[in-house]
Design an enzyme around this catalytic site. Structure first.
Site, mmCIF file in Angstrom:
data_model
loop_
_atom_site.group_PDB
_atom_site.id
_atom_site.type_symbol
_atom_site.label_atom_id
_atom_site.label_comp_id
_atom_site.label_asym_id
_atom_site.label_seq_id
_atom_site.Cartn_x
_atom_site.Cartn_y
_atom_site.Cartn_z
ATOM 1 N N SER A 265 24.004 36.046 47.767
ATOM 2 C CA SER A 265 25.021 36.488 48.718
ATOM 3 C C SER A 265 24.677 37.791 49.406
ATOM 4 O O SER A 265 25.256 38.122 50.425
ATOM 5 C CB SER A 265 26.372 36.661 47.998
ATOM 6 O OG SER A 265 26.264 37.645 46.992
ATOM 7 N N CYS A 266 23.743 38.543 48.862
ATOM 8 C CA CYS A 266 23.430 39.851 49.443
ATOM 9 C C CYS A 266 21.952 40.116 49.291
ATOM 10 O O CYS A 266 21.461 40.277 48.183
ATOM 11 C CB CYS A 266 24.234 40.957 48.775
ATOM 12 S SG CYS A 266 23.856 42.597 49.395
ATOM 13 N N GLY A 267 21.236 40.187 50.383
ATOM 14 C CA GLY A 267 19.793 40.317 50.317
ATOM 15 C C GLY A 267 19.291 41.724 50.154
ATOM 16 O O GLY A 267 18.142 41.929 49.812
#
Length: 279
Positions: free
Chosen positions: A114-116
């Protein structure tokens, strides 16, 4: 190599009726990206297009900007006791003249589906100098009606989503609305990296005549990835974050959010949208 989907037993309850049946789920596995043999990042991804994902990530990080800078990409032996290949570790060997980034514990990036970029030490570390400043001369000019039709085309091309309902997608379109490429992944940032990585491998960077459409929201990281690839227009079916809008304004990116049917919000770069009078 891991599969894109897997089957799991599930209990279905429909209008009070209970049944047991297998369900198709999107696969999620960790992938470690190594640079010249040294660990750089771990991302939770849907297996497939792993080499493109790795080089797309390196483009987003400002490490590489052309296919000639990549000497080789290979799967490495995994972490099993037998040392067998799990196809979850990718090593990118750079050409000798490519400077290596500073790989430290503080700089090392752990990315989730969900969050790179949650592992960045600071905001300044994220504002990487782009190899391809946005330069779409003559400027891309897009009618709202063209943008309005893109989400349906994206959805129609999501083959794995139809089986699982659990994948994000990112697609590149031409200014005329032609679908150029689409990638799916459990993480929308991975889907974008796969698109950018394929473009690098095919010598198509910068993507200065492209529209990037993403499912879900437009986060700071997705704006950054678009800017690093030279993409002038990013559209999302959901909301942008405040920092995403700030970066779009700062870099000259056109950012469109809440793209649903004929409705949309233009948060930055409205000069590329063929708006009617009275705006």
């Amino acid at each position: 190599m891991g599969r894109v989907t897997e089957r799991r037993r599930t209990i279905r309850i429909r209008d009070g009726a209970v049944s047991a049946r297998p369900d198709t789920l999107v696969a999620e596995e960790p992938m470690e990206i190594r640079l010249n043999g040294k660990p750089l990042a771990i991302t939770m991804r849907t297996p497939g297009d792993d080499f493109a994902l790795a080089v797309g990530f390196l483009v987003s990080e400002g490490v590489i900007s052309s296919p000639s800078q990549v000497r080789s990409i290979v799967y490495c032996a995994g972490a099993t006791d037998e040392g067998s290949n799990t196809y979850n570790v990718v090593d990118v060997q750079l050409a000798p003249d490519v400077p290596l980034p500073d790989i430290t514990l503080e700089r090392n990036v752990y990315t989730t589906s969900s969050c790179g970029l949650c592992g960045k030490a600071s905001l300044d570390a994220v504002r990487t100098t782009a190899h391809f400043p946005i330069d779409d001369s003559p400027p891309v000019r897009i009618a709202p009606a063209l943008l309005a039709g893109l989400p349906d085309r994206l959805r129609a091309a999501q083959q794995v989503f139809d089986r699982t309902g659990g994948l994000h997608a990112a697609a590149l379109f031409s200014p005329e609305g032609e679908l150029v490429d689409i990638r799916e992944d459990v993480g929308r940032h991975n889907a974008v990296d796969k698109l950018v990585g394929r473009a690098l491998q095919e010598g198509r960077l910068p993507l200065s005549r492209s529209i990037l459409l993403v499912s879900g929201r437009a986060s700071f990281e997705l704006v950054q990835k678009a800017v690093m690839a030279g993409i002038p227009v990013l559209a999302a079916v959901s909301a942008p974050s405040s920092l995403a809008v700030d970066l779009a304004v700062e870099t000259g990116l056109t950012l469109v959010g809440f793209l649903r049917g004929s409705n949309m919000n233009v948060y930055a770069g409205d000069e590329r949208i063929a708006l009617g009078t009275g705006v």
